[in-house]
Design a protein around this motif. Sequence first.
Motif, PDB file in Angstrom:
ATOM      1  N   LEU A   6       0.854  -1.202  -0.014  1.00 40.24           N
ATOM      2  CA  LEU A   6       0.014   0.001   0.131  1.00 40.24           C
ATOM      3  C   LEU A   6       0.928   1.345  -0.109  1.00 40.24           C
ATOM      4  O   LEU A   6       0.376   2.309  -0.356  1.00 40.24           O
ATOM      5  CB  LEU A   6      -0.916   0.132   1.237  1.00 40.24           C
ATOM      6  N   LEU A   7       2.071   1.178   0.278  1.00 39.97           N
ATOM      7  CA  LEU A   7       3.018   2.566   0.610  1.00 39.97           C
ATOM      8  C   LEU A   7       3.594   2.546  -0.671  1.00 39.97           C
ATOM      9  O   LEU A   7       4.316   1.752  -1.539  1.00 39.97           O
ATOM     10  CB  LEU A   7       4.068   2.052   1.622  1.00 39.97           C
ATOM     11  N   ALA A   8       3.802   3.973  -0.896  1.00 39.92           N
ATOM     12  CA  ALA A   8       4.558   4.652  -2.037  1.00 39.92           C
ATOM     13  C   ALA A   8       5.066   5.802  -1.560  1.00 39.92           C
ATOM     14  O   ALA A   8       4.610   6.466  -0.690  1.00 39.92           O
ATOM     15  CB  ALA A   8       3.768   4.790  -3.171  1.00 39.92           C
ATOM     16  N   ALA A   9       6.130   6.297  -2.428  1.00 40.50           N
ATOM     17  CA  ALA A   9       6.922   7.519  -2.036  1.00 40.50           C
ATOM     18  C   ALA A   9       5.859   8.576  -3.053  1.00 40.50           C
ATOM     19  O   ALA A   9       5.444   8.449  -4.058  1.00 40.50           O
ATOM     20  CB  ALA A   9       8.240   7.859  -2.700  1.00 40.50           C
ATOM     21  N   GLY A  10       5.957   9.754  -2.434  1.00 38.55           N
ATOM     22  CA  GLY A  10       5.159  10.962  -2.733  1.00 38.55           C
ATOM     23  C   GLY A  10       5.919  12.367  -2.779  1.00 38.55           C
ATOM     24  O   GLY A  10       6.416  12.516  -1.455  1.00 38.55           O
ATOM     25  N   ALA A  11       5.433  13.288  -3.324  1.00 42.36           N
ATOM     26  CA  ALA A  11       6.094  14.679  -3.268  1.00 42.36           C
ATOM     27  C   ALA A  11       5.164  15.792  -3.737  1.00 42.36           C
ATOM     28  O   ALA A  11       4.211  15.529  -4.724  1.00 42.36           O
ATOM     29  CB  ALA A  11       7.453  14.764  -4.089  1.00 42.36           C
ATOM     30  N   LEU A  12       5.173  17.096  -3.310  1.00 44.76           N
ATOM     31  CA  LEU A  12       4.265  17.897  -3.408  1.00 44.76           C
ATOM     32  C   LEU A  12       5.240  19.519  -3.384  1.00 44.76           C
ATOM     33  O   LEU A  12       5.868  19.487  -2.535  1.00 44.76           O
ATOM     34  CB  LEU A  12       3.022  18.156  -2.553  1.00 44.76           C
ATOM     35  N   VAL A  13       4.921  20.147  -4.340  1.00 49.29           N
ATOM     36  CA  VAL A  13       5.450  21.394  -4.407  1.00 49.29           C
ATOM     37  C   VAL A  13       4.539  22.258  -5.177  1.00 49.29           C
ATOM     38  O   VAL A  13       3.996  22.018  -6.174  1.00 49.29           O
ATOM     39  CB  VAL A  13       6.888  21.564  -5.294  1.00 49.29           C
ATOM     40  N   SER A  14       4.342  23.674  -4.483  1.00 50.10           N
ATOM     41  CA  SER A  14       3.330  24.453  -4.860  1.00 50.10           C
ATOM     42  C   SER A  14       3.889  25.857  -4.765  1.00 50.10           C
ATOM     43  O   SER A  14       4.710  26.129  -3.921  1.00 50.10           O
ATOM     44  CB  SER A  14       2.046  24.459  -4.058  1.00 50.10           C
ATOM     45  N   LEU A  15       3.346  26.645  -5.631  1.00 47.03           N
ATOM     46  CA  LEU A  15       4.076  28.042  -5.500  1.00 47.03           C
ATOM     47  C   LEU A  15       2.863  29.003  -6.037  1.00 47.03           C
ATOM     48  O   LEU A  15       2.287  28.569  -7.098  1.00 47.03           O
ATOM     49  CB  LEU A  15       5.156  28.352  -6.424  1.00 47.03           C
ATOM     50  N   GLY A  16       2.517  30.168  -5.438  1.00 47.50           N
ATOM     51  CA  GLY A  16       1.602  30.814  -5.854  1.00 47.50           C
ATOM     52  C   GLY A  16       1.390  32.209  -5.403  1.00 47.50           C
ATOM     53  O   GLY A  16       2.357  32.742  -4.232  1.00 47.50           O
ATOM     54  N   VAL A  27       0.472  27.226  -8.730  1.00 45.26           N
ATOM     55  CA  VAL A  27       0.814  25.945  -9.638  1.00 45.26           C
ATOM     56  C   VAL A  27       1.349  25.039  -8.506  1.00 45.26           C
ATOM     57  O   VAL A  27       2.005  25.237  -7.403  1.00 45.26           O
ATOM     58  CB  VAL A  27       2.126  26.109 -10.709  1.00 45.26           C
ATOM     59  N   SER A  28       0.871  23.870  -9.041  1.00 50.50           N
ATOM     60  CA  SER A  28       1.023  22.689  -8.110  1.00 50.50           C
ATOM     61  C   SER A  28       1.663  21.423  -8.946  1.00 50.50           C
ATOM     62  O   SER A  28       1.412  21.092  -9.973  1.00 50.50           O
ATOM     63  CB  SER A  28      -0.317  22.192  -7.447  1.00 50.50           C
ATOM     64  N   ALA A  29       2.854  20.990  -8.222  1.00 52.02           N
ATOM     65  CA  ALA A  29       3.332  19.780  -9.026  1.00 52.02           C
ATOM     66  C   ALA A  29       3.321  18.791  -7.882  1.00 52.02           C
ATOM     67  O   ALA A  29       3.906  18.773  -6.780  1.00 52.02           O
ATOM     68  CB  ALA A  29       5.024  20.264  -9.208  1.00 52.02           C
ATOM     69  N   ASN A  30       2.671  17.612  -8.392  1.00 54.27           N
ATOM     70  CA  ASN A  30       2.605  16.445  -7.459  1.00 54.27           C
ATOM     71  C   ASN A  30       3.109  15.003  -8.079  1.00 54.27           C
ATOM     72  O   ASN A  30       3.233  15.160  -9.258  1.00 54.27           O
ATOM     73  CB  ASN A  30       1.029  16.264  -7.068  1.00 54.27           C
ATOM     74  N   GLY A  31       3.790  14.548  -7.421  1.00 53.15           N
ATOM     75  CA  GLY A  31       4.338  13.204  -7.803  1.00 53.15           C
ATOM     76  C   GLY A  31       4.113  11.970  -7.089  1.00 53.15           C
ATOM     77  O   GLY A  31       4.174  12.080  -5.779  1.00 53.15           O
ATOM     78  N   TRP A  32       4.430  10.713  -7.608  1.00 52.31           N
ATOM     79  CA  TRP A  32       4.104   9.507  -6.685  1.00 52.31           C
ATOM     80  C   TRP A  32       4.820   8.417  -7.793  1.00 52.31           C
ATOM     81  O   TRP A  32       4.922   8.423  -8.875  1.00 52.31           O
ATOM     82  CB  TRP A  32       2.369   9.142  -6.901  1.00 52.31           C
ATOM     83  N   THR A  33       5.525   7.853  -6.783  1.00 49.35           N
ATOM     84  CA  THR A  33       6.518   6.617  -7.380  1.00 49.35           C
ATOM     85  C   THR A  33       6.263   5.391  -6.359  1.00 49.35           C
ATOM     86  O   THR A  33       6.070   5.205  -5.186  1.00 49.35           O
ATOM     87  CB  THR A  33       7.678   6.920  -7.664  1.00 49.35           C
ATOM     88  N   LYS A  34       6.317   4.095  -7.257  1.00 46.81           N
ATOM     89  CA  LYS A  34       6.035   2.838  -6.514  1.00 46.81           C
ATOM     90  C   LYS A  34       6.998   1.811  -7.143  1.00 46.81           C
ATOM     91  O   LYS A  34       6.793   1.709  -8.477  1.00 46.81           O
ATOM     92  CB  LYS A  34       4.746   2.352  -6.405  1.00 46.81           C
ATOM     93  N   ASP A  35       7.627   1.095  -6.323  1.00 46.56           N
ATOM     94  CA  ASP A  35       8.198  -0.093  -6.901  1.00 46.56           C
ATOM     95  C   ASP A  35       7.691  -1.502  -6.576  1.00 46.56           C
ATOM     96  O   ASP A  35       7.095  -1.526  -5.292  1.00 46.56           O
ATOM     97  CB  ASP A  35       9.736  -0.339  -6.247  1.00 46.56           C
TER      98      ASP A  35
END
Length: 135
Positions: A6-16, A27-35
Amino acid sequence: MTLRSLLAAGALVSLGGTLSQRLALGVSANGWTKDEGDVRITLTALTAAIRFYPAPTGDFFLLGGLGISAREVKTGTGSVSLSVSENGTAALAGAGYDLRIGRNLSLTPFANVIGVDFDGQGTGFTQIGPSVTVH
């Protein structure tokens, strides 16, 4: 299903910036990755986002946005590997609460749902966690 699956790595960066006491645009940049075994799946989304504070002096906010997405699937290791990527559309919906820890600084717990679509193949990811907001 194990907790590890169920677990994965994620990231969020926002600027406004602030449009009014109740609205912020950014603007929002969101990411998710899973092995999973020797396969790595990565989803990213870049959205134009609006943050709405229902109460003019409140700290609770709702977040929504639309934009573009990318998906990359890598398999194998070393010289025997394959990578496939594609672009699509993205939608962002979320909520959070600014807990002031300084005059212009907040610790902001949040929850986001990001939906992405690649030629009719929809998927998405959820982010829940703390962030830091500079006002």
